[in-house]
Design an enzyme around this catalytic site. Sequence first.
Site, PDB file in Angstrom:
ATOM      1  CE1 TYR A  12      -9.513  -3.992   8.814  1.00 45.90           C
ATOM      2  CE2 TYR A  12      -7.331  -4.689   8.122  1.00 45.90           C
ATOM      3  CZ  TYR A  12      -8.591  -4.238   7.807  1.00 45.90           C
ATOM      4  OH  TYR A  12      -8.942  -4.043   6.495  1.00 45.90           O
ATOM      5  N   GLY A  65     -20.714  -2.045   1.439  1.00 46.62           N
ATOM      6  CA  GLY A  65     -19.650  -1.055   1.643  1.00 46.62           C
ATOM      7  C   GLY A  65     -19.365  -0.252   0.387  1.00 46.62           C
ATOM      8  CG  ASP A  82       9.446   1.996  12.068  1.00 53.46           C
ATOM      9  OD1 ASP A  82       9.109   3.107  11.611  1.00 53.46           O
ATOM     10  OD2 ASP A  82      10.634   1.645  12.231  1.00 53.46           O
ATOM     11  CG  HIS A 119      -4.400   3.000   5.187  1.00 47.08           C
ATOM     12  ND1 HIS A 119      -5.745   2.947   4.931  1.00 47.08           N
ATOM     13  CD2 HIS A 119      -4.111   1.875   5.885  1.00 47.08           C
ATOM     14  CE1 HIS A 119      -6.245   1.839   5.447  1.00 47.08           C
ATOM     15  NE2 HIS A 119      -5.282   1.173   6.033  1.00 47.08           N
ATOM     16  CE  LYS A 121     -10.843  -6.815   6.547  1.00 47.35           C
ATOM     17  NZ  LYS A 121     -12.030  -6.702   5.680  1.00 47.35           N
ATOM     18  CB  SER A 146      -1.147  -7.749   3.023  1.00 45.02           C
ATOM     19  OG  SER A 146      -0.984  -6.409   3.443  1.00 45.02           O
ATOM     20  CG  LEU A 189     -12.206  -6.795  -0.789  1.00 47.88           C
ATOM     21  CD1 LEU A 189     -13.250  -7.562  -1.571  1.00 47.88           C
ATOM     22  CD2 LEU A 189     -12.424  -5.303  -0.979  1.00 47.88           C
ATOM     23  N   GLY A 198     -17.291   3.130   0.436  1.00 44.61           N
ATOM     24  CA  GLY A 198     -15.882   3.185   0.848  1.00 44.61           C
ATOM     25  C   GLY A 198     -14.930   3.154  -0.339  1.00 44.61           C
ATOM     26  CG  LEU A 199     -10.030   3.245  -1.356  1.00 38.19           C
ATOM     27  CD1 LEU A 199      -9.947   4.499  -2.216  1.00 38.19           C
ATOM     28  CD2 LEU A 199      -8.732   3.064  -0.561  1.00 38.19           C
TER      29      LEU A 199
HETATM   30  O1  GFB Z   1      -0.689   2.641   6.062  1.00 35.34           O
HETATM   31  P1  GFB Z   1      -0.163   2.473   7.434  1.00 35.34           P
HETATM   32  O2  GFB Z   1      -0.721   3.356   8.479  1.00 35.34           O
HETATM   33  O3  GFB Z   1      -0.370   1.023   8.009  1.00 35.34           O
HETATM   34  O4  GFB Z   1       1.427   2.699   7.292  1.00 35.34           O
HETATM   35  P2  GFB Z   1       0.443  -0.357   7.940  1.00 35.34           P
HETATM   36  C1  GFB Z   1       2.198   2.766   8.425  1.00 35.34           C
HETATM   37  C2  GFB Z   1       3.665   2.942   8.077  1.00 35.34           C
HETATM   38  O5  GFB Z   1       3.860   4.236   7.494  1.00 35.34           O
HETATM   39  C3  GFB Z   1       4.457   2.933   9.369  1.00 35.34           C
HETATM   40  C4  GFB Z   1       4.603   5.062   8.381  1.00 35.34           C
HETATM   41  O6  GFB Z   1       5.772   2.481   9.131  1.00 35.34           O
HETATM   42  C5  GFB Z   1       4.430   4.411   9.756  1.00 35.34           C
HETATM   43  O7  GFB Z   1       5.492   4.741  10.639  1.00 35.34           O
HETATM   44  N1  GFB Z   1       4.073   6.439   8.296  1.00 35.34           N
HETATM   45  C6  GFB Z   1       4.823   7.549   8.059  1.00 35.34           C
HETATM   46  C7  GFB Z   1       2.800   6.841   8.452  1.00 35.34           C
HETATM   47  N2  GFB Z   1       4.085   8.643   8.104  1.00 35.34           N
HETATM   48  C8  GFB Z   1       2.798   8.247   8.323  1.00 35.34           C
HETATM   49  C9  GFB Z   1       1.562   8.948   8.451  1.00 35.34           C
HETATM   50  O8  GFB Z   1       1.483  10.161   8.381  1.00 35.34           O
HETATM   51  N3  GFB Z   1       0.435   8.205   8.650  1.00 35.34           N
HETATM   52  C10 GFB Z   1       0.490   6.830   8.715  1.00 35.34           C
HETATM   53  N4  GFB Z   1      -0.664   6.163   8.874  1.00 35.34           N
HETATM   54  N5  GFB Z   1       1.657   6.144   8.652  1.00 35.34           N
HETATM   55  C11 GFB Z   1      -1.899  -1.338   7.757  1.00 35.34           C
HETATM   56  C12 GFB Z   1      -2.996  -1.538   8.748  1.00 35.34           C
HETATM   57  O9  GFB Z   1      -0.685  -1.347   8.407  1.00 35.34           O
HETATM   58  O10 GFB Z   1      -1.894  -2.313   6.771  1.00 35.34           O
HETATM   59  C13 GFB Z   1      -4.292  -1.593   8.024  1.00 35.34           C
HETATM   60  O11 GFB Z   1      -2.976  -0.486   9.675  1.00 35.34           O
HETATM   61  C14 GFB Z   1      -4.246  -2.541   6.843  1.00 35.34           C
HETATM   62  O12 GFB Z   1      -5.235  -2.010   8.910  1.00 35.34           O
HETATM   63  C15 GFB Z   1      -3.055  -2.316   5.972  1.00 35.34           C
HETATM   64  O13 GFB Z   1      -4.208  -3.846   7.314  1.00 35.34           O
HETATM   65  C16 GFB Z   1      -2.921  -3.359   4.905  1.00 35.34           C
HETATM   66  O14 GFB Z   1       0.896  -0.664   6.557  1.00 35.34           O
HETATM   67  O15 GFB Z   1       1.485  -0.411   8.996  1.00 35.34           O
END
Ligand code: GFB
Length: 327
Positions: free
Chosen positions: A140, A14, A284, A183, A144, A112, A109, A17-18
């Site tokens: 996912y 990988g 959320d 993300h 993991k 959380s 990897l 990737g990032l």
């Molecule tokens: O990074 P994210 O998409 O994933 O963040 P998680 C989601 C949070 O950010 C939620 C808010 O509370 C969303 O409502 N948010 C606000 C947004 N605006 C935006 C936006 O424009 N885009 C996105 N994406 N979110 C992740 C997993 O969960 O955690 C991954 O999806 C990974 O797979 C990572 O495991 C560690 O933090 O919720």
Amino acid sequence: MNFMEKSAKIFVAGHGGLAGSAIVARLRAEGYDNLLLRTRAELDLLDQGAVRAFFAAERPEYVFLAAAKVGGIHANNTYPAEFLYENLTIQANVIHSAYLAGVRRLLFLGSSCIYPRLAPQPMQETDLLTGELEPTNEPYAIAKIAGLKMCEAYNRQYGTCFVAVMPTNLYGPGDNFHPENSHVLPALIRRFHEARLAGAPEVIVWGSGRPLREFLYIDEMADGSLFVMNLDESTLAEHLLRYPRPCFVNLGSGVEVSIRQLAETVREVVGYGGRLTFDASKPDGAPRKLLDVSAMKALGWEAKVSLRQGVEETYAWFLKNVDRVRG
Ligand code: GFB
């Protein structure tokens, strides 16, 4: 003292990737020059036969397993089958082939999101499998969890040295800036940047803005990953290879912010003067997700880059690469 010799043959799965590209950069900076890298076109990690043949022919000594299908809350929620199938398959292929080829150490990897949605905060390694997962990224997370349990099972049955780090939400240069699938942090950088250029009066932020998240700058994830791979034999055996102790360690900054605070930070860094509007029709996700990072601290590692500094670096990179960013 580093455990891995500078001439060691190291496969970074990988590497485009990032996470993988940051690991490669860090390895190179430390003088590791015998890296084994394959693009998806050269080696499809979903192809069991190809992966087995690759390991048998190349015989890497160390493996960083940074290949995964990843994405933000919307992508996880929209493509659950792909997240489960691709991650399970890549992991199973690489971990089993690494065992067959006699790999000395492998670092998997994780993420959380393996912890229960309502785990006590900050979340400790021993909180794994003590409650239900967050539904938006359950497939996912299940993949993991299977990956780290596979490492643990191989260590127990075959005496391998396959360990894992559980990074918190990662971000940094080279991230995916897709408007829907990325993300939250790169999504907001892009949205604020485009709103500033367009002179738009408001920027939409998904959800309530109340969830709390922890962010780790990608170079620190790479640094922490090399740190674990280079632990001396007795430390690694004591802390990560003594079943039923977890074979993984949390990798985070130990600092949490609300999505609203994150949006304010990005707004300042990007220099956008309009208002924030929260779209409650968007999910959320987990209410809070903060890692307990005391195990890494006890081993001698901790994160140093502040969120503000990391967002500044990431935005500077975004500006330089705006024509060719992913997403
Ligand atoms: O990074 P994210 O998409 O994933 O963040 P998680 C989601 C949070 O950010 C939620 C808010 O509370 C969303 O409502 N948010 C606000 C947004 N605006 C935006 C936006 O424009 N885009 C996105 N994406 N979110 C992740 C997993 O969960 O955690 C991954 O999806 C990974 O797979 C990572 O495991 C560690 O933090 O919720």
